[in-house]
Design an enzyme around this catalytic site. Structure first.
Site, PDB file in Angstrom:
ATOM      1  N   LYS A 154      26.338  -0.732  67.358  1.00 21.85           N
ATOM      2  CA  LYS A 154      27.891  -0.752  67.471  1.00 21.85           C
ATOM      3  C   LYS A 154      28.482  -2.224  68.249  1.00 21.85           C
ATOM      4  CE  LYS A 154      30.594   0.117  70.689  1.00 21.85           C
ATOM      5  NZ  LYS A 154      31.778  -0.678  70.552  1.00 21.85           N
ATOM      6  N   GLY A 207      26.760  -5.711  78.163  1.00 24.18           N
ATOM      7  CA  GLY A 207      28.188  -5.601  78.640  1.00 24.18           C
ATOM      8  C   GLY A 207      28.236  -5.310  80.249  1.00 24.18           C
ATOM      9  N   GLU A 229      21.556  -5.610  79.931  1.00 27.57           N
ATOM     10  CA  GLU A 229      21.841  -6.844  80.007  1.00 27.57           C
ATOM     11  C   GLU A 229      23.401  -7.087  80.507  1.00 27.57           C
ATOM     12  OE1 GLU A 229      19.798  -9.312  79.948  1.00 27.57           O
ATOM     13  OE2 GLU A 229      18.213  -8.669  78.556  1.00 27.57           O
ATOM     14  N   CYS A 263      27.769 -14.552  80.188  1.00 29.18           N
ATOM     15  CA  CYS A 263      27.123 -13.749  81.038  1.00 29.18           C
ATOM     16  C   CYS A 263      26.324 -14.795  81.884  1.00 29.18           C
ATOM     17  CB  CYS A 263      26.247 -12.788  80.631  1.00 29.18           C
ATOM     18  SG  CYS A 263      25.087 -13.357  79.701  1.00 29.18           S
ATOM     19  N   GLU A 356      32.902 -12.027  88.744  1.00 26.90           N
ATOM     20  CA  GLU A 356      32.471 -12.484  87.591  1.00 26.90           C
ATOM     21  C   GLU A 356      34.158 -12.570  86.850  1.00 26.90           C
ATOM     22  OE1 GLU A 356      30.930  -9.968  84.331  1.00 26.90           O
ATOM     23  OE2 GLU A 356      29.691 -11.846  83.858  1.00 26.90           O
TER      24      GLU A 356
HETATM   25  P1  NAD Z   1      31.911  -3.855  78.052  1.00 22.95           P
HETATM   26  O1  NAD Z   1      30.841  -3.143  79.246  1.00 22.95           O
HETATM   27  O2  NAD Z   1      33.313  -3.473  78.505  1.00 22.95           O
HETATM   28  O3  NAD Z   1      31.600  -3.429  76.786  1.00 22.95           O
HETATM   29  C1  NAD Z   1      30.093  -3.566  76.160  1.00 22.95           C
HETATM   30  C2  NAD Z   1      30.013  -2.564  74.812  1.00 22.95           C
HETATM   31  O4  NAD Z   1      29.847  -1.314  75.491  1.00 22.95           O
HETATM   32  C3  NAD Z   1      31.257  -2.633  73.867  1.00 22.95           C
HETATM   33  O5  NAD Z   1      30.588  -2.573  72.605  1.00 22.95           O
HETATM   34  C4  NAD Z   1      31.725  -1.449  74.206  1.00 22.95           C
HETATM   35  O6  NAD Z   1      32.547  -0.856  72.979  1.00 22.95           O
HETATM   36  C5  NAD Z   1      30.794  -0.600  74.760  1.00 22.95           C
HETATM   37  N1  NAD Z   1      31.034   0.629  75.358  1.00 22.95           N
HETATM   38  C6  NAD Z   1      32.222   0.811  76.335  1.00 22.95           C
HETATM   39  N2  NAD Z   1      32.318   1.934  76.972  1.00 22.95           N
HETATM   40  C7  NAD Z   1      31.191   2.772  76.474  1.00 22.95           C
HETATM   41  C8  NAD Z   1      30.421   3.860  76.815  1.00 22.95           C
HETATM   42  N3  NAD Z   1      31.233   4.792  77.742  1.00 22.95           N
HETATM   43  N4  NAD Z   1      29.488   4.135  76.104  1.00 22.95           N
HETATM   44  C9  NAD Z   1      28.982   3.404  75.126  1.00 22.95           C
HETATM   45  N5  NAD Z   1      29.189   2.262  75.071  1.00 22.95           N
HETATM   46  C10 NAD Z   1      30.409   1.863  75.583  1.00 22.95           C
HETATM   47  O7  NAD Z   1      31.534  -5.219  78.248  1.00 22.95           O
HETATM   48  P2  NAD Z   1      32.593  -6.491  77.399  1.00 22.95           P
HETATM   49  O8  NAD Z   1      33.802  -6.656  78.312  1.00 22.95           O
HETATM   50  O9  NAD Z   1      32.343  -6.264  76.001  1.00 22.95           O
HETATM   51  O10 NAD Z   1      31.467  -7.616  77.808  1.00 22.95           O
HETATM   52  C11 NAD Z   1      31.676  -8.638  78.837  1.00 22.95           C
HETATM   53  C12 NAD Z   1      30.589  -8.222  79.997  1.00 22.95           C
HETATM   54  O11 NAD Z   1      29.253  -8.176  79.235  1.00 22.95           O
HETATM   55  C13 NAD Z   1      30.395  -9.239  81.016  1.00 22.95           C
HETATM   56  O12 NAD Z   1      30.153  -8.483  82.223  1.00 22.95           O
HETATM   57  C14 NAD Z   1      29.249 -10.110  80.586  1.00 22.95           C
HETATM   58  O13 NAD Z   1      28.574 -10.570  81.942  1.00 22.95           O
HETATM   59  C15 NAD Z   1      28.296  -9.063  79.993  1.00 22.95           C
HETATM   60  N6  NAD Z   1      27.384  -9.676  79.180  1.00 22.95           N
HETATM   61  C16 NAD Z   1      26.025  -9.774  79.621  1.00 22.95           C
HETATM   62  C17 NAD Z   1      25.041 -10.492  78.994  1.00 22.95           C
HETATM   63  C18 NAD Z   1      23.689 -10.295  79.119  1.00 22.95           C
HETATM   64  O14 NAD Z   1      22.630 -10.604  78.443  1.00 22.95           O
HETATM   65  N7  NAD Z   1      23.230 -10.191  80.325  1.00 22.95           N
HETATM   66  C19 NAD Z   1      25.567 -11.058  77.836  1.00 22.95           C
HETATM   67  C20 NAD Z   1      26.941 -11.052  77.137  1.00 22.95           C
HETATM   68  C21 NAD Z   1      27.764 -10.346  77.876  1.00 22.95           C
END
Ligand code: NAD
Length: 453
Positions: A154, A207, A229, A263, A356
């Protein structure tokens, strides 16, 4: 049918309307993936390897197309987008070597033979964020497929275009139907079904820490395997004996890469007090020199933020009266632009220093000595990335061992390579991706004793 309109963040113009997958369609895709897994896991290792190599080649032949999609749909600079598409190709090629090397062990026992097998888990659900749609997809996808799992991915709602295309390229390369499916849609619908469906045996989530921790609790109900992650608030530590010119010249790229939507962004620069003023003098031209503008221009180093809403969030960390030491340029007119911004001095409780930001905002603070640098670097719930600048090898190793974070670089700002492990300490995540052991996260050990008498 519900849809989502992908917007070009540099122009604010619509790019494409994408259908949003429903919960029922998600269930049907998961069932197809479970059915396809039976023959995928039985496919001869050499054949699975050949299919992954063909998939890598197909992606390689479409790097320009994928890069252009990421420029239009996510606002990534074209140079970065080409690198990201190349990363998908390279990660697939790297793990194409794995099916033929998924060795078990033979363990000495009395009265028989004891062997272990690395068994695939079944269907793996990949949930991908919007900041790096291509690389992060590939980090879970390639080892999961190599291990004999099937994958339902997804992409983030705002950035589905490259994942959808990569799904088509998988079929064009000869991967059987159902082995890799891409379902654009909402986290609360598609993502949640992946988490809740009993046929999905593992979730790889990248995320926010907020969503990741909720999802971990949901996965616990079925003891579902999970790799997380999550977010970061990493430190870039500069000691007085460092090559200050190099540290200052690269510091903007350690935090403003992908407009700070990274991230691994090292958004806290900790500088030994005796060289603080000199470091700031060197940092200013480096920040002002970051080329911000049209993502389609090969000279551009930093593009726009992903959305107007996200820009508002980033801007909230720099309220009127914030201590802006200096800031770079950003285009006027349409597009979700925000200039590279350096805050100093900041209070220890300033949200820009503790939270962050996920945008091009960096805080710089002086530290007295090594002990204080380590204390401040660790004074965060996160622990993903970090950099250390010093010419003293003993200090480099001491500080690297003391900083509670998963990925560190010494005298370099580069932090991620697909052939080395990647992941977070503390609330930055759980488990490791990439590197030579990535298949361990997509298999379970099965032990078999065979009696010989
Ligand atoms: P987010 O947590 O809002 O969303 C991430 C993904 O989860 C999206 O595809 C979203 O649609 C999905 N999602 C949301 N609610 C959900 C639920 N209830 N059940 C299942 N899936 C759900 O994050 P974002 O705003 O897309 O990304 C930014 C964040 O990601 C930042 O905090 C960043 O640091 C982190 N990030 C971490 C890494 C890593 O490798 N550690 C890499 C990239 C981004």
């Amino acid at each position: 049918m519900p849809t989502y309109t992908v917007i070009n963040p540099a122009t604010e113009q619509p790019v494409r309307i994408v259908p949003s997958t429903s919960a029922q369609e998600t269930d049907a895709a998961i069932e197809r993936a479970a059915a396809a897994q039976v023959s995928w896991r039985a496919t001869a290792p050499g054949e699975r390897a050949a299919l992954l190599r063909a998939f890598a080649a197909e992606v390689g032949a479409h790097t320009e197309e994928l890069a252009a999609l990421e420029v239009a749909g996510s606002g990534h600079p074209i140079g970065a987008a080409r690198w990201e598409a190349g990363q998908v190709r390279d990660v697939l090629a790297y793990y194409a070597g794995a099916p033929e090397r998924a060795f078990g062990r033979q363990i000495p026992v009395a009265g028989g033979l004891d062997v272990t097998f690395a068994e695939p888990l079944g269907v793996v659900g990949l949930i991908v964020p919007w900041n790096f749609p291509m690389p992060i997809l590939s980090w879970g996808l390639a080892p999961a497929l190599a291990a004999g799992n099937t994958v339902v991915a997804k992409p983030a709602e705002m950035t589905p275009l490259t994942a959808i295309r990569i799904g088509e390229l998988a079929l064009a390369a000869g991967l059987p139907e159902g082995v890799f499916q891409v379902l654009p849609g909402k986290g609360s619908v598609v993502g949640q079904r992946l988490v809740d469906h009993e046929l999905v045996r593992k979730i790889v989530f990248t995320g926010s820490t907020e969503v990741g921790s909720k999802l971990m609790a949901d996965c616990a109900r079925q003891v579902k395997r999970v790799t997380l992650e999550l977010g970061g608030k990493s430190a870039n530590i500069v000691f007085a004996d460092a090559d200050l010119e190099q540290a200052a010249a690269t510091a903007p790229y350690a935090v403003f890469d992908n407009a700070g939507q990274d991230c691994c962004a090292r958004s806290r620069i900790l500088v030994e007090r005796s060289v603080f003023d000199r470091f700031m003098e060197l940092l200013e031209p480096a920040v002002l020199g970051v080329a911000v503008g049209d993502p389609g221009d090969p000279g551009t180093e930093m593009g726009p933020l992903i959305s107007a809403e996200h820009r508002d969030r980033v801007a909230s960390y720099v309220p009127d009266g914030a201590p802006v030491a200096f800031r770079g340029q950003a285009p006027a007119g349409p597009g979700y632009w925000y200039p590279p911004t350096v805050l100093a001095p900041v209070g220890a409780d300033d949200p820009a220093f503790t939270e962050e930001v996920f945008g091009p905002v960096v805080t710089v603070v002086p530290v007295e000595d090594e002990a204080e640098a380590i204390r401040i670097a660790n004074d965060t719930p996160y622990g993903l990335s970090g950099s250390i600048w010093t010419r003293d090898i003993g200090r480099a190793l001491r500080v690297a061992r003391a900083v509670e974070t998963g990925n560190l670089s010494v005298n370099s700002h580069a932090s991620v390579r697909y052939w080395t492990p990647f992941g977070g300490f503390k609330q930055s995540g759980l488990g490791r991706e990439l590197g030579p052991d990535a298949l361990d996260a997509f298999t379970e050990v099965k032990n078999v004793f065979i009696a010989t008498k």
